[in-house]
Write a protein that holds these residues in place. Structure first.
Motif, PDB file in Angstrom:
ATOM      1  N   ASP A  66       0.832  -1.206   0.000  1.00 14.77           N
ATOM      2  CA  ASP A  66       0.000   0.000   0.000  1.00 14.77           C
ATOM      3  C   ASP A  66       0.865   1.254   0.000  1.00 14.77           C
ATOM      4  O   ASP A  66       0.550   2.244  -0.679  1.00 14.77           O
ATOM      5  CB  ASP A  66      -0.907   0.011   1.230  1.00 14.77           C
ATOM      6  N   ILE A  67       1.968   1.197   0.724  1.00 13.09           N
ATOM      7  CA  ILE A  67       2.830   2.375   0.860  1.00 13.09           C
ATOM      8  C   ILE A  67       3.509   2.733  -0.455  1.00 13.09           C
ATOM      9  O   ILE A  67       3.589   3.908  -0.827  1.00 13.09           O
ATOM     10  CB  ILE A  67       3.880   2.140   1.972  1.00 13.09           C
ATOM     11  N   ILE A  68       4.003   1.726  -1.212  1.00 14.46           N
ATOM     12  CA  ILE A  68       4.725   2.075  -2.441  1.00 14.46           C
ATOM     13  C   ILE A  68       3.799   2.645  -3.511  1.00 14.46           C
ATOM     14  O   ILE A  68       4.259   3.217  -4.500  1.00 14.46           O
ATOM     15  CB  ILE A  68       5.516   0.891  -3.021  1.00 14.46           C
ATOM     16  N   ASP A  69       2.490   2.503  -3.305  1.00 15.78           N
ATOM     17  CA  ASP A  69       1.553   3.115  -4.246  1.00 15.78           C
ATOM     18  C   ASP A  69       1.559   4.642  -4.125  1.00 15.78           C
ATOM     19  O   ASP A  69       1.007   5.338  -4.973  1.00 15.78           O
ATOM     20  CB  ASP A  69       0.140   2.578  -4.007  1.00 15.78           C
ATOM     21  N   THR A  70       2.171   5.146  -3.072  1.00 17.98           N
ATOM     22  CA  THR A  70       2.215   6.596  -2.865  1.00 17.98           C
ATOM     23  C   THR A  70       3.506   7.219  -3.376  1.00 17.98           C
ATOM     24  O   THR A  70       3.668   8.433  -3.296  1.00 17.98           O
ATOM     25  CB  THR A  70       2.083   6.929  -1.364  1.00 17.98           C
ATOM     26  N   VAL A  71       4.440   6.401  -3.891  1.00 16.64           N
ATOM     27  CA  VAL A  71       5.705   6.942  -4.378  1.00 16.64           C
ATOM     28  C   VAL A  71       5.764   6.851  -5.891  1.00 16.64           C
ATOM     29  O   VAL A  71       5.105   6.012  -6.507  1.00 16.64           O
ATOM     30  CB  VAL A  71       6.924   6.223  -3.761  1.00 16.64           C
ATOM     31  N   HIS A  83       0.244   2.348 -11.515  1.00 18.61           N
ATOM     32  CA  HIS A  83       0.569   2.414 -10.104  1.00 18.61           C
ATOM     33  C   HIS A  83       1.428   1.229  -9.678  1.00 18.61           C
ATOM     34  O   HIS A  83       1.304   0.121 -10.176  1.00 18.61           O
ATOM     35  CB  HIS A  83      -0.719   2.479  -9.281  1.00 18.61           C
ATOM     36  N   ASN A  84       2.279   1.462  -8.701  1.00 17.24           N
ATOM     37  CA  ASN A  84       3.227   0.450  -8.248  1.00 17.24           C
ATOM     38  C   ASN A  84       2.531  -0.813  -7.732  1.00 17.24           C
ATOM     39  O   ASN A  84       2.974  -1.927  -7.991  1.00 17.24           O
ATOM     40  CB  ASN A  84       4.122   1.032  -7.158  1.00 17.24           C
ATOM     41  N   LYS A  85       1.457  -0.631  -6.982  1.00 19.02           N
ATOM     42  CA  LYS A  85       0.756  -1.792  -6.422  1.00 19.02           C
ATOM     43  C   LYS A  85       0.119  -2.624  -7.527  1.00 19.02           C
ATOM     44  O   LYS A  85       0.213  -3.865  -7.508  1.00 19.02           O
ATOM     45  CB  LYS A  85      -0.304  -1.322  -5.424  1.00 19.02           C
ATOM     46  N   MET A  86      -0.515  -1.974  -8.475  1.00 18.02           N
ATOM     47  CA  MET A  86      -1.104  -2.704  -9.595  1.00 18.02           C
ATOM     48  C   MET A  86      -0.035  -3.451 -10.370  1.00 18.02           C
ATOM     49  O   MET A  86      -0.207  -4.627 -10.739  1.00 18.02           O
ATOM     50  CB  MET A  86      -1.852  -1.737 -10.517  1.00 18.02           C
ATOM     51  N   HIS A  87       1.081  -2.789 -10.612  1.00 17.93           N
ATOM     52  CA  HIS A  87       2.184  -3.435 -11.324  1.00 17.93           C
ATOM     53  C   HIS A  87       2.660  -4.675 -10.561  1.00 17.93           C
ATOM     54  O   HIS A  87       2.948  -5.717 -11.157  1.00 17.93           O
ATOM     55  CB  HIS A  87       3.338  -2.453 -11.525  1.00 17.93           C
ATOM     56  N   ALA A  88       2.742  -4.574  -9.250  1.00 14.42           N
ATOM     57  CA  ALA A  88       3.184  -5.705  -8.432  1.00 14.42           C
ATOM     58  C   ALA A  88       2.275  -6.915  -8.638  1.00 14.42           C
ATOM     59  O   ALA A  88       2.753  -8.047  -8.819  1.00 14.42           O
ATOM     60  CB  ALA A  88       3.214  -5.299  -6.959  1.00 14.42           C
ATOM     61  N   TYR A  89       0.980  -6.682  -8.619  1.00 13.54           N
ATOM     62  CA  TYR A  89       0.034  -7.791  -8.812  1.00 13.54           C
ATOM     63  C   TYR A  89       0.051  -8.310 -10.253  1.00 13.54           C
ATOM     64  O   TYR A  89      -0.135  -9.511 -10.496  1.00 13.54           O
ATOM     65  CB  TYR A  89      -1.374  -7.358  -8.417  1.00 13.54           C
ATOM     66  N   GLN A  90       0.269  -7.428 -11.209  1.00 13.43           N
ATOM     67  CA  GLN A  90       0.362  -7.869 -12.603  1.00 13.43           C
ATOM     68  C   GLN A  90       1.546  -8.813 -12.801  1.00 13.43           C
ATOM     69  O   GLN A  90       1.424  -9.864 -13.447  1.00 13.43           O
ATOM     70  CB  GLN A  90       0.500  -6.649 -13.519  1.00 13.43           C
ATOM     71  N   ASP A 113       9.648  -4.981  -6.040  1.00 15.00           N
ATOM     72  CA  ASP A 113       9.950  -3.540  -6.056  1.00 15.00           C
ATOM     73  C   ASP A 113       9.751  -2.849  -4.704  1.00 15.00           C
ATOM     74  O   ASP A 113       9.837  -1.614  -4.622  1.00 15.00           O
ATOM     75  CB  ASP A 113       9.077  -2.829  -7.094  1.00 15.00           C
ATOM     76  N   LEU A 114       9.505  -3.590  -3.647  1.00 13.63           N
ATOM     77  CA  LEU A 114       9.152  -2.965  -2.372  1.00 13.63           C
ATOM     78  C   LEU A 114      10.281  -2.142  -1.762  1.00 13.63           C
ATOM     79  O   LEU A 114      10.044  -1.297  -0.900  1.00 13.63           O
ATOM     80  CB  LEU A 114       8.674  -4.016  -1.363  1.00 13.63           C
ATOM     81  N   GLY A 115      11.506  -2.365  -2.214  1.00 13.49           N
ATOM     82  CA  GLY A 115      12.621  -1.551  -1.724  1.00 13.49           C
ATOM     83  C   GLY A 115      12.481  -0.085  -2.063  1.00 13.49           C
ATOM     84  O   GLY A 115      13.188   0.768  -1.505  1.00 13.49           O
ATOM     85  N   LYS A 116      11.539   0.242  -2.933  1.00 10.35           N
ATOM     86  CA  LYS A 116      11.315   1.643  -3.296  1.00 10.35           C
ATOM     87  C   LYS A 116      10.730   2.457  -2.144  1.00 10.35           C
ATOM     88  O   LYS A 116      10.591   3.678  -2.261  1.00 10.35           O
ATOM     89  CB  LYS A 116      10.401   1.730  -4.528  1.00 10.35           C
ATOM     90  N   LEU A 119      12.195   5.812  -1.016  1.00  6.40           N
ATOM     91  CA  LEU A 119      11.806   7.125  -1.544  1.00  6.40           C
ATOM     92  C   LEU A 119      10.975   7.913  -0.536  1.00  6.40           C
ATOM     93  O   LEU A 119      10.954   9.143  -0.573  1.00  6.40           O
ATOM     94  CB  LEU A 119      11.025   6.959  -2.849  1.00  6.40           C
ATOM     95  N   LEU A 120      10.291   7.208   0.364  1.00  6.78           N
ATOM     96  CA  LEU A 120       9.462   7.882   1.363  1.00  6.78           C
ATOM     97  C   LEU A 120      10.294   8.744   2.309  1.00  6.78           C
ATOM     98  O   LEU A 120       9.811   9.731   2.853  1.00  6.78           O
ATOM     99  CB  LEU A 120       8.686   6.856   2.197  1.00  6.78           C
ATOM    100  N   SER A 121      11.539   8.344   2.496  1.00  8.15           N
ATOM    101  CA  SER A 121      12.401   9.075   3.424  1.00  8.15           C
ATOM    102  C   SER A 121      13.062  10.275   2.767  1.00  8.15           C
ATOM    103  O   SER A 121      13.819  11.005   3.418  1.00  8.15           O
ATOM    104  CB  SER A 121      13.491   8.140   3.962  1.00  8.15           C
ATOM    105  N   GLY A 122      12.793  10.460   1.478  1.00  6.29           N
ATOM    106  CA  GLY A 122      13.413  11.564   0.759  1.00  6.29           C
ATOM    107  C   GLY A 122      14.721  11.178   0.088  1.00  6.29           C
ATOM    108  O   GLY A 122      15.440  12.050  -0.411  1.00  6.29           O
ATOM    109  N   GLU A 123      15.023   9.873   0.060  1.00  7.98           N
ATOM    110  CA  GLU A 123      16.236   9.435  -0.626  1.00  7.98           C
ATOM    111  C   GLU A 123      16.151   9.817  -2.100  1.00  7.98           C
ATOM    112  O   GLU A 123      15.097   9.727  -2.720  1.00  7.98           O
ATOM    113  CB  GLU A 123      16.409   7.922  -0.486  1.00  7.98           C
ATOM    114  N   GLU A 124      17.259  10.255  -2.666  1.00  4.50           N
ATOM    115  CA  GLU A 124      17.273  10.690  -4.059  1.00  4.50           C
ATOM    116  C   GLU A 124      16.961   9.510  -4.986  1.00  4.50           C
ATOM    117  O   GLU A 124      17.483   8.411  -4.799  1.00  4.50           O
ATOM    118  CB  GLU A 124      18.638  11.275  -4.399  1.00  4.50           C
TER     119      GLU A 124
END
Length: 273
Positions: A66-71, A83-90, A113-116, A119-124
């Motif tokens: 759910d969280i990676i859908d916001t990045v 969206h990231n979540k949809m891609h994950a399920y695909q 792809d959950l390592g993304k 990005l929530l922490s502001g990592e470049e």
């Protein structure tokens, strides 16, 4: 008069599309320039030390989905609406179709792809997404935008720019330092999780799925053991679905219970990120 207005409108649309595509290409080139020119041995060690403290987040696999859908993945400009979540399920469903007996591989597709979440922490973004490659050895010509590698400080380091660099031939990929990325991060998060029992083939696929010179070419075979070479197969299976199954129709609600059972089977409880 109306014909001229219509023609003018068509010309404007074509110009706008061309300008948009050029802008996307420019952003993509800049991203990969940053990745290739800045990922050094020193930076890989620094980011690994920073993120492998596992003191940034604490949540389950399903919460992470759910969280990676916001990045926003800055490397996927052409697929920005996907969206990231949809891609994950695909990807997961594609692997489920292609390999119905390997349920661990279905889960790998879901979580690859959950390592993304970094990005929530502001990592470049260039430290999180895009291609990956071994550092501390000669750069492959099959790395995306290889011309940018000439500006990487390690390219002129005599300790790294001749084979096998700072390694020994056939040392094994587990002893090779990779450029930091969401692949590497998720791999270490899973290795740190005592209840995780994803097979080594799945962990291998997660860790190296963004390293095209490894899984699609023989450029780094001199670093591999025979087991590494054999496990390339699983990266290729993941990437087959990762690259080419981005437009299938998926009803997440219908299939989510199946994947929740896989999470409980292979990666239960909260993970430290």
């Amino acid at each position: 008069m109306n014909v001229y207005i219509l023609l003018g409108f068509i010309v404007c649309c074509i110009y706008s599309i061309h300008a948009s595509n050029q802008n996307i290409q420019d952003m993509r080139k800049q991203l990969y320039y940053d990745i290739n020119s800045k990922h050094t041995v020193e930076l890989a060690k620094e980011l690994k030390d920073k993120w492998c403290k596992f003191n940034t987040y604490n949540f389950t696999i399903m919460e992470a989905l759910d969280i990676i859908d916001t990045v926003n993945d800055a490397s996927a400009f052409a697929d920005i609406s996907n969206h990231n979540k949809m891609h994950a399920y695909q990807v997961a469903e594609c692997l489920r179709k292609n390999h119905p007996r390997e349920d661990w591989l279905h889960l790998v597709g879901l979580i690859h792809d959950l390592g993304k979440v970094m990005l929530l922490s502001g990592e470049e973004p260039w430290k999180v997404v895009g291609n990956t490659f071994p550092v501390g050895c000669p750069f492959s010509t099959h790395i995306v935008y290889p011309e940018a590698l000439q500006d990487n400080p390690d390219a002129n380091n005599v300790l790294y720019n001749t084979k096998p660099g700072m390694y020994e031939n056939n040392i094994g990929l587990d002893k090779v330092l990779m450029s930091w990325s969401h692949d590497e991060y998720l791999y270490h998060v899973l290795m740190n999780h005592k209840q995780s029992n994803i097979p080594k083939e799945g962990l291998f696929a997660i860790r190296y799925h963004s390293c095209a010179p490894l899984h699609s070419y023989t450029d780094y075979d001199y670093l591999c053991t025979q087991e590494d070479l054999d496990m390339k197969y699983w990266i290729q299976q993941l990437n087959l679905c990762d690259k080419f199954d981005k437009h299938s129709e998926i009803n997440i609600d219908d299939i989510q219970p199946y994947y929740e059972t896989l999470v409980q089977k292979y990666v239960p409880e909260n993970l430290e990120w």
